[in-house]
Motif scaffolding. Structure first.
Motif, mmCIF file in Angstrom:
data_model
loop_
_atom_site.group_PDB
_atom_site.id
_atom_site.type_symbol
_atom_site.label_atom_id
_atom_site.label_comp_id
_atom_site.label_asym_id
_atom_site.label_seq_id
_atom_site.Cartn_x
_atom_site.Cartn_y
_atom_site.Cartn_z
ATOM 1 N N TYR A 190 0.771 -0.857 0.068
ATOM 2 C CA TYR A 190 0.357 0.199 -0.066
ATOM 3 C C TYR A 190 0.802 1.265 0.159
ATOM 4 C CZ TYR A 190 -4.409 -2.596 1.254
ATOM 5 O OH TYR A 190 -5.205 -3.174 1.244
ATOM 6 N N GLU A 191 0.131 2.599 -0.804
ATOM 7 C CA GLU A 191 0.740 3.285 -0.346
ATOM 8 C C GLU A 191 0.093 4.178 0.849
ATOM 9 O OE1 GLU A 191 2.177 7.127 -3.064
ATOM 10 O OE2 GLU A 191 1.059 6.546 -3.705
ATOM 11 N N MET A 192 0.251 4.721 1.634
ATOM 12 C CA MET A 192 -0.252 5.471 2.838
ATOM 13 C C MET A 192 -0.103 6.070 3.340
ATOM 14 S SD MET A 192 0.821 2.294 5.745
ATOM 15 C CE MET A 192 0.478 0.292 4.910
ATOM 16 N N GLN A 193 -0.657 7.430 3.348
ATOM 17 C CA GLN A 193 -0.891 8.692 4.618
ATOM 18 C C GLN A 193 -0.870 8.499 5.526
ATOM 19 O OE1 GLN A 193 -3.521 11.321 2.466
ATOM 20 N NE2 GLN A 193 -3.256 13.090 4.694
ATOM 21 N N VAL A 194 0.170 8.776 6.462
ATOM 22 C CA VAL A 194 -0.005 8.923 7.850
ATOM 23 C C VAL A 194 1.208 9.603 8.224
ATOM 24 C CG1 VAL A 194 1.451 6.098 7.167
ATOM 25 C CG2 VAL A 194 2.848 7.901 7.454
ATOM 26 N N ARG A 195 0.610 9.771 9.695
ATOM 27 C CA ARG A 195 0.412 11.274 10.360
ATOM 28 C C ARG A 195 1.035 10.617 11.535
ATOM 29 N NH1 ARG A 195 -4.375 12.223 12.132
ATOM 30 N NH2 ARG A 195 -3.880 11.557 14.026
ATOM 31 N N ILE A 196 2.067 10.829 12.080
ATOM 32 C CA ILE A 196 3.290 10.485 13.516
ATOM 33 C C ILE A 196 2.418 11.401 14.379
ATOM 34 C CG2 ILE A 196 4.804 9.625 14.390
ATOM 35 C CD1 ILE A 196 4.593 9.278 11.958
ATOM 36 N N ASP A 197 1.249 10.532 15.871
ATOM 37 C CA ASP A 197 0.684 11.023 16.952
ATOM 38 C C ASP A 197 1.114 11.062 17.692
ATOM 39 O OD1 ASP A 197 -1.964 12.435 17.406
ATOM 40 O OD2 ASP A 197 -2.937 10.226 16.725
ATOM 41 N N GLU A 198 0.228 10.917 19.595
ATOM 42 C CA GLU A 198 1.172 10.898 20.272
ATOM 43 C C GLU A 198 2.043 9.735 20.662
ATOM 44 O OE1 GLU A 198 -1.461 11.514 23.154
ATOM 45 O OE2 GLU A 198 -2.763 13.126 21.735
ATOM 46 N N GLY A 199 2.641 9.871 20.860
ATOM 47 C CA GLY A 199 3.997 9.078 21.292
ATOM 48 C C GLY A 199 4.541 8.003 19.962
ATOM 49 N N GLY A 200 4.373 8.935 19.194
ATOM 50 C CA GLY A 200 5.587 8.268 17.889
ATOM 51 C C GLY A 200 4.576 7.859 17.412
ATOM 52 N N LEU A 201 3.029 7.035 17.892
ATOM 53 C CA LEU A 201 2.368 6.024 16.954
ATOM 54 C C LEU A 201 2.406 6.374 15.314
ATOM 55 C CD1 LEU A 201 0.012 3.553 16.971
ATOM 56 C CD2 LEU A 201 -1.860 5.182 17.801
ATOM 57 N N ILE A 202 2.123 5.389 14.456
ATOM 58 C CA ILE A 202 2.082 6.064 13.429
ATOM 59 C C ILE A 202 0.566 5.974 12.365
ATOM 60 C CG2 ILE A 202 2.924 5.192 10.707
ATOM 61 C CD1 ILE A 202 5.307 4.253 12.065
ATOM 62 N N TYR A 203 0.066 6.475 12.785
ATOM 63 C CA TYR A 203 -1.334 6.583 12.479
ATOM 64 C C TYR A 203 -1.726 6.704 11.238
ATOM 65 C CZ TYR A 203 -6.680 7.982 13.068
ATOM 66 O OH TYR A 203 -7.663 8.189 13.483
ATOM 67 N N VAL A 204 -2.734 5.583 10.015
ATOM 68 C CA VAL A 204 -3.080 5.247 8.864
ATOM 69 C C VAL A 204 -4.145 6.559 8.251
ATOM 70 C CG1 VAL A 204 -3.051 4.631 7.020
ATOM 71 C CG2 VAL A 204 -1.572 3.554 7.995
ATOM 72 N N GLU A 205 -3.828 7.336 7.744
ATOM 73 C CA GLU A 205 -5.265 8.460 7.431
ATOM 74 C C GLU A 205 -5.917 8.127 5.825
ATOM 75 O OE1 GLU A 205 -3.749 11.839 8.100
ATOM 76 O OE2 GLU A 205 -3.788 12.413 9.807
ATOM 77 N N ASP A 206 -5.219 7.305 5.294
ATOM 78 C CA ASP A 206 -5.779 7.056 3.853
ATOM 79 C C ASP A 206 -4.213 6.254 3.432
ATOM 80 O OD1 ASP A 206 -7.036 6.862 1.467
ATOM 81 O OD2 ASP A 206 -6.457 8.503 0.394
ATOM 82 N N LEU A 207 -5.531 5.415 2.736
ATOM 83 C CA LEU A 207 -4.664 3.645 1.953
ATOM 84 C C LEU A 207 -4.780 3.196 1.036
ATOM 85 C CD1 LEU A 207 -4.790 0.620 2.884
ATOM 86 C CD2 LEU A 207 -5.585 2.009 4.642
ATOM 87 N N ARG A 208 -3.612 3.203 -0.239
ATOM 88 C CA ARG A 208 -5.048 2.420 -1.627
ATOM 89 C C ARG A 208 -3.139 1.094 -1.995
ATOM 90 N NH1 ARG A 208 -3.226 7.927 -5.011
ATOM 91 N NH2 ARG A 208 -1.677 7.227 -5.683
ATOM 92 N N LYS A 209 -3.840 0.531 -2.493
ATOM 93 C CA LYS A 209 -2.873 -0.431 -3.046
ATOM 94 C C LYS A 209 -1.907 -0.053 -4.347
ATOM 95 C CE LYS A 209 -5.826 -4.547 -2.146
ATOM 96 N NZ LYS A 209 -6.555 -5.502 -2.605
#
Length: 131
Positions: free
Chosen positions: A111-130
């Motif tokens: 996948y190509e993902m749009q990710v945001r680095i959230d609290e604690g360093g968590l990688i949060y996926v906001e959008d994705l597509r194959k």
């Protein structure tokens, strides 16, 4: 006026077909290169430096190309925690995919993902597509 004012020598049809194929190819190329959506316009995810100090990237948004390695946790209401391998990396990273973002995700898919680095360093996926 003669019955056929348009004379063809048999070469017009192949030229028209070639022109149509070229036009379609140009449209597809331009749409994939420049109309790829939000993800393609983001800075690539800095996987190596993120692993050294994830809190340096809090609040930032990136594009990440990755392959799903393992599903670590699933909750119907919240979503999934996946271990992914970013493109070109051996190490795995955990990412959170909310239930409204990812429906059918399988090990091995890329996948190509749009990710945001959230609290604690968590990688949060906001959008994705194959891909």
């Amino acid at each position: 006026m003669p019955p056929s004012t348009l004379k063809t020598d048999g070469k017009s049809l192949p030229i028209l077909i070639l022109a149509a194929v070229l036009l379609i190819g140009i449209v597809i190329f331009v749409s994939t290169q420049f109309g790829g959506g939000r993800v393609s316009k983001l800075e690539p995810f800095p996987a190596v430096s993120y692993m050294d100090k994830p809190t340096d990237y809090l609040g930032n948004t990136y594009a990440m190309r990755a392959q799903i390695d393992t599903q670590l946790h699933w909750d119907r209401e919240l979503g999934r925690v996946l271990a992914v391998r970013p493109e070109g990396q051996r190490d795995r990273l955990p990412v959170f995919v909310p239930s409204e973002v990812g429906a059918n995700l399988h090990t091995g898919q890329r996948y190509e993902m749009q990710v945001r680095i959230d609290e604690g360093g968590l990688i949060y996926v906001e959008d994705l597509r194959k891909y």
